[in-house]
Design a protein around this motif. Sequence first.
Motif, mmCIF file in Angstrom:
data_model
loop_
_atom_site.group_PDB
_atom_site.id
_atom_site.type_symbol
_atom_site.label_atom_id
_atom_site.label_comp_id
_atom_site.label_asym_id
_atom_site.label_seq_id
_atom_site.Cartn_x
_atom_site.Cartn_y
_atom_site.Cartn_z
ATOM 1 N N TYR A 1 2.335 5.488 -17.955
ATOM 2 C CA TYR A 1 2.431 4.695 -16.859
ATOM 3 C C TYR A 1 0.994 4.543 -16.306
ATOM 4 O O TYR A 1 0.420 3.491 -16.037
ATOM 5 N N THR A 2 0.278 5.626 -16.352
ATOM 6 C CA THR A 2 -1.089 5.715 -15.737
ATOM 7 C C THR A 2 -1.971 5.072 -16.635
ATOM 8 O O THR A 2 -3.042 4.561 -16.136
ATOM 9 N N SER A 3 -1.846 5.102 -17.934
ATOM 10 C CA SER A 3 -2.866 4.379 -18.906
ATOM 11 C C SER A 3 -2.603 3.040 -19.117
ATOM 12 O O SER A 3 -3.358 2.429 -19.646
ATOM 13 N N MET A 4 -1.336 2.549 -18.674
ATOM 14 C CA MET A 4 -0.909 1.208 -18.778
ATOM 15 C C MET A 4 -1.919 0.246 -18.365
ATOM 16 O O MET A 4 -2.268 -0.938 -19.078
ATOM 17 N N VAL A 5 -2.622 0.556 -17.148
ATOM 18 C CA VAL A 5 -3.649 -0.614 -16.454
ATOM 19 C C VAL A 5 -4.659 -0.667 -17.194
ATOM 20 O O VAL A 5 -5.513 -1.446 -17.008
ATOM 21 N N ARG A 6 -5.107 0.603 -18.165
ATOM 22 C CA ARG A 6 -6.360 0.577 -18.561
ATOM 23 C C ARG A 6 -6.946 -0.421 -19.343
ATOM 24 O O ARG A 6 -7.921 -1.002 -19.258
ATOM 25 N N PHE B 1 -2.651 2.364 -10.777
ATOM 26 C CA PHE B 1 -3.995 2.714 -10.499
ATOM 27 C C PHE B 1 -4.014 3.948 -9.330
ATOM 28 O O PHE B 1 -4.831 4.973 -9.699
ATOM 29 N N ALA B 2 -3.073 4.126 -8.590
ATOM 30 C CA ALA B 2 -3.039 5.075 -7.707
ATOM 31 C C ALA B 2 -2.617 6.340 -8.421
ATOM 32 O O ALA B 2 -3.196 7.485 -7.878
ATOM 33 N N ALA B 3 -1.951 6.443 -9.327
ATOM 34 C CA ALA B 3 -1.319 7.441 -9.998
ATOM 35 C C ALA B 3 -2.390 8.218 -10.589
ATOM 36 O O ALA B 3 -2.682 9.347 -10.737
ATOM 37 N N ASN B 4 -3.252 7.217 -11.068
ATOM 38 C CA ASN B 4 -4.680 7.756 -11.758
ATOM 39 C C ASN B 4 -5.426 8.475 -10.780
ATOM 40 O O ASN B 4 -5.829 9.549 -11.284
ATOM 41 N N VAL B 5 -5.567 8.072 -9.401
ATOM 42 C CA VAL B 5 -6.448 8.680 -8.728
ATOM 43 C C VAL B 5 -5.524 9.929 -8.411
ATOM 44 O O VAL B 5 -6.408 10.993 -8.270
ATOM 45 N N LEU B 6 -4.556 9.963 -7.869
ATOM 46 C CA LEU B 6 -3.820 11.255 -7.484
ATOM 47 C C LEU B 6 -3.655 12.295 -8.458
ATOM 48 O O LEU B 6 -3.955 13.374 -8.128
ATOM 49 N N TYR B 7 -3.678 12.074 -9.779
ATOM 50 C CA TYR B 7 -3.566 12.959 -10.919
ATOM 51 C C TYR B 7 -5.091 13.595 -11.096
ATOM 52 O O TYR B 7 -5.051 14.894 -11.000
ATOM 53 N N GLY B 8 -6.000 12.827 -10.712
ATOM 54 C CA GLY B 8 -7.285 13.296 -10.902
ATOM 55 C C GLY B 8 -7.677 14.433 -9.563
ATOM 56 O O GLY B 8 -8.111 15.498 -9.594
ATOM 57 N N ALA B 9 -6.920 13.779 -8.447
ATOM 58 C CA ALA B 9 -7.099 14.332 -7.179
ATOM 59 C C ALA B 9 -6.274 15.932 -7.423
ATOM 60 O O ALA B 9 -6.748 16.956 -6.960
ATOM 61 N N ALA C 1 0.871 -1.220 -0.123
ATOM 62 C CA ALA C 1 -0.166 0.032 -0.086
ATOM 63 C C ALA C 1 0.922 1.149 0.268
ATOM 64 O O ALA C 1 0.873 2.116 -0.829
ATOM 65 N N PRO C 2 1.766 1.355 0.828
ATOM 66 C CA PRO C 2 2.518 2.625 0.834
ATOM 67 C C PRO C 2 3.548 2.788 -0.316
ATOM 68 O O PRO C 2 3.610 3.745 -0.785
ATOM 69 N N VAL C 3 4.073 1.483 -0.642
ATOM 70 C CA VAL C 3 5.066 1.511 -1.757
ATOM 71 C C VAL C 3 4.176 2.045 -3.215
ATOM 72 O O VAL C 3 4.761 2.819 -3.953
ATOM 73 N N ALA C 4 2.879 1.516 -3.416
ATOM 74 C CA ALA C 4 2.120 1.808 -4.426
ATOM 75 C C ALA C 4 1.764 3.355 -4.534
ATOM 76 O O ALA C 4 1.713 3.936 -5.394
ATOM 77 N N LEU C 5 1.510 3.580 -3.429
ATOM 78 C CA LEU C 5 1.114 5.280 -3.331
ATOM 79 C C LEU C 5 2.180 6.106 -3.630
ATOM 80 O O LEU C 5 1.924 6.958 -4.168
ATOM 81 N N ALA C 6 3.501 5.920 -3.074
ATOM 82 C CA ALA C 6 4.610 6.375 -3.470
ATOM 83 C C ALA C 6 4.953 6.350 -5.020
ATOM 84 O O ALA C 6 5.286 7.467 -5.608
ATOM 85 N N PHE C 7 4.548 5.145 -5.692
ATOM 86 C CA PHE C 7 4.823 5.292 -7.104
ATOM 87 C C PHE C 7 3.836 5.889 -7.736
ATOM 88 O O PHE C 7 3.985 6.606 -8.944
#
Lengths: 284, 277
Positions: A72-77, A155-163, A44-50
């Motif tokens: 990177y952010t669109s990779m998982v889509r 996934f987290a990058a997607n969320v944080l980018y939106g935030a 969880a923290p490592v993914a958040l950092a990524f």
Amino acid sequence: MFAACADPGQIEGLTWLVCYLTTGKHMAFYASFGTVLLLLAITAPVALAFGFVGAMASRSPVPPLRWLGLGYTSMVRGVPDIAFFLFFVIALDQGLEWLRHHAMCPDWTDPVRQGANFIVCTQAKLPLSSAPQFWHEAYNFGLAIFTFSIVFGAFAANVLYGAMRAVPRGQLETAQAYGLTPGQTFRRILVPQMWIYALPGLGNLWMILIKATPLLFLLGIEDIVYWARELGGAKTSAFAYPHPDWRIWYFLALLLFYLAFTKLSEIVIARLTRRLSRGQAFAP
Amino acid sequence: MSCWETVQAYALRSLGYGERLLPRADITLCEQITLIGSGLIWNVYFGAIALSLGFGLATLLALGKASSQIWLRKPAEIFVFVFRGSPLFIQFFLAYETFVLLPKSGIPINLGFVELTADTRWLTRAWAGALIVLFLNTSAYAAEIFYGALKSIPRGDHEAADAYGLTGWRRFRRITWPTMLRLAWPAYTNEAIFLFHATTLVYFSGFPAWRQMGDALYYASYFADKTFNPFIPYPIVAVYFIALTLMIIAIFGVINRRLNRHLGIPKRIRYRPQLIR
């Protein structure tokens, strides 16, 4: 474990069940729940950092860095995450061995890929074949954690980018008017304010992460799914505790574990949202 | 073997037609593309059927969840909670173990005048067993989406229906249902994409691939095992799935435009994967 369990053939009923559920293998089964929690606690923290780095890169004014971040952010889509899990574990392993191979055996002339084989010199093997069993398991677990972090980081990058984009522009313009540098604006204004916008997405992501943990089994880790299959399978009378196929009961236990875990998370996230929304003029 | 011969031999291999033995040595790019594409048939099969069956059940569940009757609401809530709160992977395992335990000879059903035997063997096969799990799973997720949409139907719509004297089934058919679908559609598109992605789990959970008839990811991991080179088969899977995802977005986009046609320019579907599952 208990004195009464010395001869399993003689006992029956509840005593038998208690003895059965406290065998050494069952203890390993219970310990594997710890493995799952450990994975969550590290991932969880490592993914958040990524994700944070990915979101920052996506906002970067430098085009190549921005493309990297957006890629990177669109990779998982479009691609199933399990394909990434299967891919990264082998790719990372081979990549690391390839790097070590070039660093440690520069005079090795044979190609690394020979047909269907991937051959590196003995010193470059990871972990070394002479290493104790513990390091092999730790290495596999490390690869699994890294793989989970890469995928969930996207996934987290997607969320944080939106935030980051959801923070009102006026806030950033005010900071600029006060003469804050872009770095200061980012650190003092943007980052402290973005979390409330990120929370619903991150909470959702946490749920997905919990529900992705059984995939550890596919990465070759002795996790709860592994032990449930191992222990639940039919045991003949050659075993100390013979029983028919009980896998369904073990998987039912796992199902209940996950239901309880997600329910608990739901309650905690709801509380956290309430707490962070305090003093906000709107419900985000 | 030329590439065209490979296509003839393996294009329908995942369904059991063509060459029986999978390629073992000297695996060519053509073989990988053909066989992985052949496996994609199963992904489309699981996704399309589970989605279309799940649509109906999801609507019923959403209505049940929004119902004021406790004996309708509680079962719907529990169903949605169980399937959304536990990993699909565990659901597959549990379903498989349950189906395996059913008597092999079939379950006798006594109807009083005639005795039937319900065959249960096919349930342990992926095409049926995994489909049932995926169907129930997607129903639960879609039900939650539909329920959310049901709750956010503008009050004015219902008041207008009242003013026109619409009640019961006609009110549902003409006002509630179309509005619910319109509001839920962007999120439902995401759910559809996730469902197609989830179909790759089938052959990695309890369900065995019978006679090496598997899905796209099954063949990709077969090739990765055989060639010990993950850099070719997995990107092929990725390309196939990106194409599939774009196709789903296109199809759902057409439906979205139709659902929104009375509102002028429709909002584009924004695909936000992290916010759904």
